[in-house]
Design an enzyme around this catalytic site. Structure first.
Site, PDB file in Angstrom:
ATOM      1  N   GLY A   1     -40.759 -23.487  -6.190  1.00  0.00           N
ATOM      2  CA  GLY A   1     -41.461 -24.669  -6.673  1.00  0.00           C
ATOM      3  C   GLY A   1     -40.857 -25.946  -6.136  1.00  0.00           C
TER       4      GLY A   1
ATOM      5  N   ASP B   1     -43.269 -21.515   1.325  1.00  0.00           N
ATOM      6  CA  ASP B   1     -43.274 -22.714   0.489  1.00  0.00           C
ATOM      7  C   ASP B   1     -43.817 -23.914   1.259  1.00  0.00           C
ATOM      8  OD1 ASP B   1     -42.079 -21.164  -1.488  1.00  0.00           O
ATOM      9  OD2 ASP B   1     -40.063 -21.668  -0.814  1.00  0.00           O
TER      10      ASP B   1
ATOM     11  N   ASN C   1     -48.642 -13.017   0.426  1.00  0.00           N
ATOM     12  CA  ASN C   1     -48.437 -12.441   1.751  1.00  0.00           C
ATOM     13  C   ASN C   1     -48.859 -10.978   1.702  1.00  0.00           C
ATOM     14  OD1 ASN C   1     -46.264 -10.972   0.641  1.00  0.00           O
ATOM     15  ND2 ASN C   1     -44.738 -12.450   1.372  1.00  0.00           N
TER      16      ASN C   1
ATOM     17  N   THR D   1     -51.345 -14.568   3.707  1.00  0.00           N
ATOM     18  CA  THR D   1     -50.512 -15.047   4.812  1.00  0.00           C
ATOM     19  C   THR D   1     -49.901 -13.852   5.545  1.00  0.00           C
ATOM     20  OG1 THR D   1     -48.583 -15.341   3.349  1.00  0.00           O
ATOM     21  CG2 THR D   1     -50.048 -17.225   3.641  1.00  0.00           C
TER      22      THR D   1
END
Length: 303
Positions: free
Chosen positions: A41, A254, A184, A220
């Protein structure tokens, strides 16, 4: 630009770089040791803020040297900190990261104070979510808090992004809370309990997530790029063509998620937002570290 709120964890990253990642029971001699800021985060908040996003970060940390590192970084990046809760009775989280010569990594996260987030904390910071138009979170905070915050974000009409990392159970009824789901391949396999190896597998996996109630799915694929699907369009996008070699993939996901939030905040169409996020993530892999690898907006013009 639309405002962004991010719920997540800050940890101090303890990075150990060597030729390879040790296997079970093995000791190796490393090449380098780096201590820096991390936590999914927090990394995503830094990524978004460095791209000129209007970002507020919601978390809980201790009152120690690691928390000082966090506040110094947020001040530099421009992340709003009024929703960060400090508890001097708890310690700020840490992560142990092993990185090999090809930039691959293995990570063990101890969330520390953020593991003690409760619904009351979210309620006390509800104005931050209420005043945001985009809400981004991951799975490093306690499961019940992640879902509670997603529900509150939807109540206040936010566009929600869930980066399901690390992969943890989501009740079937809660997938409908997610506007953008960004697993992912490994995380997608966890949620569907099946191997994903071929392009056909990837397409079928995205369809399954759409059937669960997710509005937009972004799987991803590392150096292979991404696959996007919603009920109106589906396509693969290649990864960004880098001018420099990959040295560390820590934080690339991220970077992608933070940049995606900024792309959506800037009202880019979906392909533009995804290409933008791909570029930011790619550039981050050419640098060592997590938060430290996040590029500034002005740097994108030269890459």
């Amino acid at each position: 630009m639309k405002s962004i709120s991010i719920l997540g964890v800050f940890v101090a990253d303890l990075c150990f770089i060597g030729d390879r990642i040790p296997s079970k029971g093995q000791t190796i001699l490393g090449k380098k040791h780096v201590v820096g800021p991390g936590g999914k985060g927090s990394n995503q908040a830094i990524a978004a803020a460095r791209l000129n996003g209007e970002v507020s970060f919601i978390t809980k940390i201790g009152k120690d040297s690691h928390s000082e590192m966090a506040f110094n970084l947020y001040k530099e990046a421009g992340v709003k900190t009024n929703s960060i809760i400090q508890d001097e009775k708890l310690f700020t989280g840490v992560a142990g990261i092993m990185i090999d010569k090809d930039g691959n990594n293995a990570i063990n996260v101890v969330s520390g104070a953020a593991e003690h987030l409760v619904a009351e904390d979210i309620d006390n910071k509800i104005e931050t979510i209420k005043n945001s138009e985009i809400f981004l979170t991951q799975m490093e905070t306690p499961d019940e808090i992640t879902i509670y915050a997603l529900k509150k974000a939807k109540e206040h009409k936010c566009i929600t992004i869930l980066n399901p990392a690390p992969a943890r159970k989501i009740d079937e009824g809660n997938f409908k809370l997610i506007d953008f789901f960004t697993p992912n391949e490994t995380e997608a396999e966890f949620y569907l309990n099946k191997k994903i190896e071929t392009d056909s597998d990837i397409k079928n996996a995205a369809d399954e997530f759409l059937n669960k109630g997710v509005k937009n799915v972004i799987i991803t694929l590392g150096e292979k790029g991404i696959y996007f699907a919603n009920k109106n369009e589906k396509f693969f996008l290649e990864s960004y063509n880098l001018r420099q070699p990959v040295i560390d993939t820590t934080g690339a996901g991220d970077a992608f998620n933070g940049a995606l939030a900024v792309g959506l905040a800037n009202d880019l169409d979906i392909k533009e937002a995804l290409n933008f996020a791909n570029k930011v993530a790619g550039i981050s892999t050419t640098r060592l570290g997590a938060a430290a690898s996040m590029p500034f907006a002005k740097e994108l013009e030269n890459n």
